[in-house]
Design an enzyme around this catalytic site. Structure first.
Site, PDB file in Angstrom:
ATOM      1  N   HIS A  78      30.334   6.425  23.063  1.00  0.00           N
ATOM      2  CA  HIS A  78      30.174   5.385  24.080  1.00  0.00           C
ATOM      3  C   HIS A  78      30.755   5.803  25.430  1.00  0.00           C
ATOM      4  O   HIS A  78      30.669   5.050  26.399  1.00  0.00           O
ATOM      5  CB  HIS A  78      30.793   4.057  23.616  1.00  0.00           C
ATOM      6  CG  HIS A  78      32.273   4.068  23.397  1.00  0.00           C
ATOM      7  ND1 HIS A  78      32.848   4.178  22.150  1.00  0.00           N
ATOM      8  CD2 HIS A  78      33.306   3.970  24.262  1.00  0.00           C
ATOM      9  CE1 HIS A  78      34.160   4.134  22.256  1.00  0.00           C
ATOM     10  NE2 HIS A  78      34.467   4.004  23.542  1.00  0.00           N
TER      11      HIS A  78
ATOM     12  N   ASP B  30      28.839   6.817  16.863  1.00  0.00           N
ATOM     13  CA  ASP B  30      29.705   6.774  18.047  1.00  0.00           C
ATOM     14  C   ASP B  30      30.380   8.132  18.202  1.00  0.00           C
ATOM     15  O   ASP B  30      31.579   8.283  18.029  1.00  0.00           O
ATOM     16  CB  ASP B  30      30.743   5.662  17.938  1.00  0.00           C
ATOM     17  CG  ASP B  30      31.412   5.372  19.281  1.00  0.00           C
ATOM     18  OD1 ASP B  30      31.006   5.991  20.286  1.00  0.00           O
ATOM     19  OD2 ASP B  30      32.331   4.532  19.319  1.00  0.00           O
TER      20      ASP B  30
ATOM     21  N   GLY C  70      42.313   1.347  25.650  1.00  0.00           N
ATOM     22  CA  GLY C  70      42.865   2.589  26.183  1.00  0.00           C
ATOM     23  C   GLY C  70      43.064   3.652  25.126  1.00  0.00           C
ATOM     24  O   GLY C  70      43.281   4.817  25.447  1.00  0.00           O
TER      25      GLY C  70
ATOM     26  N   SER D 190      40.741   4.319  22.668  1.00  0.00           N
ATOM     27  CA  SER D 190      39.458   4.753  22.094  1.00  0.00           C
ATOM     28  C   SER D 190      39.158   6.218  22.369  1.00  0.00           C
ATOM     29  O   SER D 190      39.502   6.755  23.412  1.00  0.00           O
ATOM     30  CB  SER D 190      38.341   3.885  22.656  1.00  0.00           C
ATOM     31  OG  SER D 190      37.117   4.191  22.083  1.00  0.00           O
TER      32      SER D 190
ATOM     33  N   SER E 298      36.669   5.000  17.351  1.00  0.00           N
ATOM     34  CA  SER E 298      35.478   4.304  17.800  1.00  0.00           C
ATOM     35  C   SER E 298      35.845   2.954  18.410  1.00  0.00           C
ATOM     36  O   SER E 298      35.605   2.697  19.576  1.00  0.00           O
ATOM     37  CB  SER E 298      34.504   4.104  16.633  1.00  0.00           C
ATOM     38  OG  SER E 298      33.400   3.320  17.025  1.00  0.00           O
TER      39      SER E 298
END
Length: 436
Positions: A220, A244, A322, A324, A339
């Site tokens: 993403h 992802d 923050g 991810s 993810s």
């Protein structure tokens, strides 16, 4: 029944500022792991599991032994394998089988056998039907294979809605366990600084793990072809939603190291042996630092506002905006990249990671291992975006959509999984469809 993988979309906000692999412009090899590096990992486990440092070290040793046992037994048991897991303190490895005749083989390996109704392949086949339904309602956020109970579990805000979704997917309600849930997963994004790389279109994300030619991260964070800075690079492949994951090919002059940031210090990466359900797993992020939990379920599907992601791992570790995109490890073994999730690190939460071996396999990448000479980029590196047409073999993590050949015929993977002896494409139509 072919699963459509949506093209990755770039996010306009700052994603994942968590665990970052050291990317430098020097050409010297990093030092071997120090006592200080080990202490950071052990201290985090001791804090989050409420055990002593010595107990944490002993647990890691038991988990490493269990992982080896599991990887030995899976091909030996073949179609009769139905999953495995560690108990709460990781002192017992339970291996489920569908055939009483396999009990002795499990015992001989030092594990505890449990005879169940459905094999892992059958459970994955049921879940694949739900994954193929791209119209999951927003009040049905998560579904997964629960090997401990030998069942397919669907978490829902509204159970009636979940039952309708299951029926529309062609799955018998009797094969599913429905659980009321308040989970509202989201990708873990933020707009504040941290140890990160930046996307040319705006926003930032964290490096996951160094690979030859660049690094892996969350899908993403950017679409294929978009650029990055610090380090300078280009998204060479990306998939979100559906999956992802992504990988960034970095420019000349960057050096990839087999390390992850511990805030402070680093942790060495020595491989990517997949850990068992019930094993400890730790992650780090610029928002919450080192946090540890256990692997609860594998082969999980989770629905974010952007769409459904399949094949991720569900954990009890917390994370916050923050964090991810960062790295997950059990000991020194890479497990995946963050993810998203729900909850927080004050009251507790649930976090999901994308398995790293699937990313490596999909893009034909090689993980950079600590203790080997660091790799520097001197120019463009090319890899395939999918291992199309490769010969099927056991012990490989195949992603949904992967193409293989077997006995001269072509097959497409319907559900992400790690292949085992006896699980060749003709034998498991729930996982493969013939395409020629």
């Amino acid at each position: 029944m072919t699963r459509r993988i949506a093209a990755a979309v770039a996010v306009a906000v700052l994603s994942a500022a968590g665990m970052a692999v050291a990317l430098t412009t020097t050409a010297t090899a990093g030092p071997p792991p120090t006592q200080q590096e080990e202490t950071g990992l052990i201290a985090a486990m001791a804090r989050d599991f409420k055990i002593t440092p010595d107990q944490a070290r002993a647990r890691l040793a038991r988990e490493a032994k269990a992982a080896t046992t599991e990887h030995t037994l899976r091909p030996q048991l073949g179609y009769g394998y139905a999953g495995s897991w560690l108990n709460d303190d990781a002192t017992e490895l339970v291996v489920a089988v569908t055939d009483q005749a396999q009990i002795q083989a499990v015992k001989a390996a030092g594990a505890t056998p449990k005879v169940v109704k459905r094999s892992q392949i059958q459970l994955d086949g049921l879940k694949a039907k739900l994954d193929a339904n791209r119209n999951a309602p927003k009040d049905v956020p998560v579904w997964y294979v629960d090997v401990k109970t030998n069942s397919l579990v669907v978490l829902a805000h509204n159970v009636d809605s979940a039952k309708a979704f299951v029926k529309a997917s062609g799955v018998d309600e009797a094969d599913v366990r429905f659980e009321q849930s308040t989970e509202s997963p989201r990708t873990l994004i933020d707009v504040i600084g941290g140890n990160a790389y930046y996307m040319s279109g705006g926003g930032r994300c964290s490096v996951g793990f160094s690979v030859n030619g660049g690094f892996v991260t969350a899908g993403h964070c950017g679409r294929t072809g978009s650029g990055t800075t610090q380090p300078t690079g280009t998204f060479a492949g990306s998939s979100f939603p559906g999956n992802d994951y992504a990988w960034v090919r970095v420019g000349a002059g960057n050096t990839m190291r087999g390390l992850v940031n511990r805030y402070p210090g680093t942790v060495p990466v020595k491989g990517s042996t997949e850990s068992s359900v019930g094993a400890s797993v730790c992650r780090s992020g610029s928002t919450t630092g080192w946090r540890c939990g256990t692997i609860q379920q594998k082969n999980t599907s989770v629905t974010y506002p952007e769409g459904t992601i399949s094949g991720v791992v569900r954990t009890s570790a917390c994370a916050e905006p923050g964090d991810s995109g960062g790295s997950w490890l059990t000991g020194d073994q890479a497990q995946g990249v963050t993810s998203g999730g729900s909850g927080n690190c004050s009251s507790g939460g649930t976090t999901y990671y994308q398995p790293v071996n699937e990313i490596l396999q999909v893009y034909s990448l090689q993980l950079v291992i600590d203790g080997t000479p660091p790799t520097s980029t001197t120019g463009p590196t090319t890899t395939s975006s999918n291992p199309g047409g490769t010969t099927w073999q056991p012990g490989v993590a195949y992603a949904a959509g992967s193409n293989v050949t077997y006995d001269g015929a072509g097959y497409r993977c319907l559900q992400g999984h790690t292949s085992q002896s006896g699980w060749d494409p003709p034998a498991v139509p729930a996982l493969w469809e013939r395409v020629d």
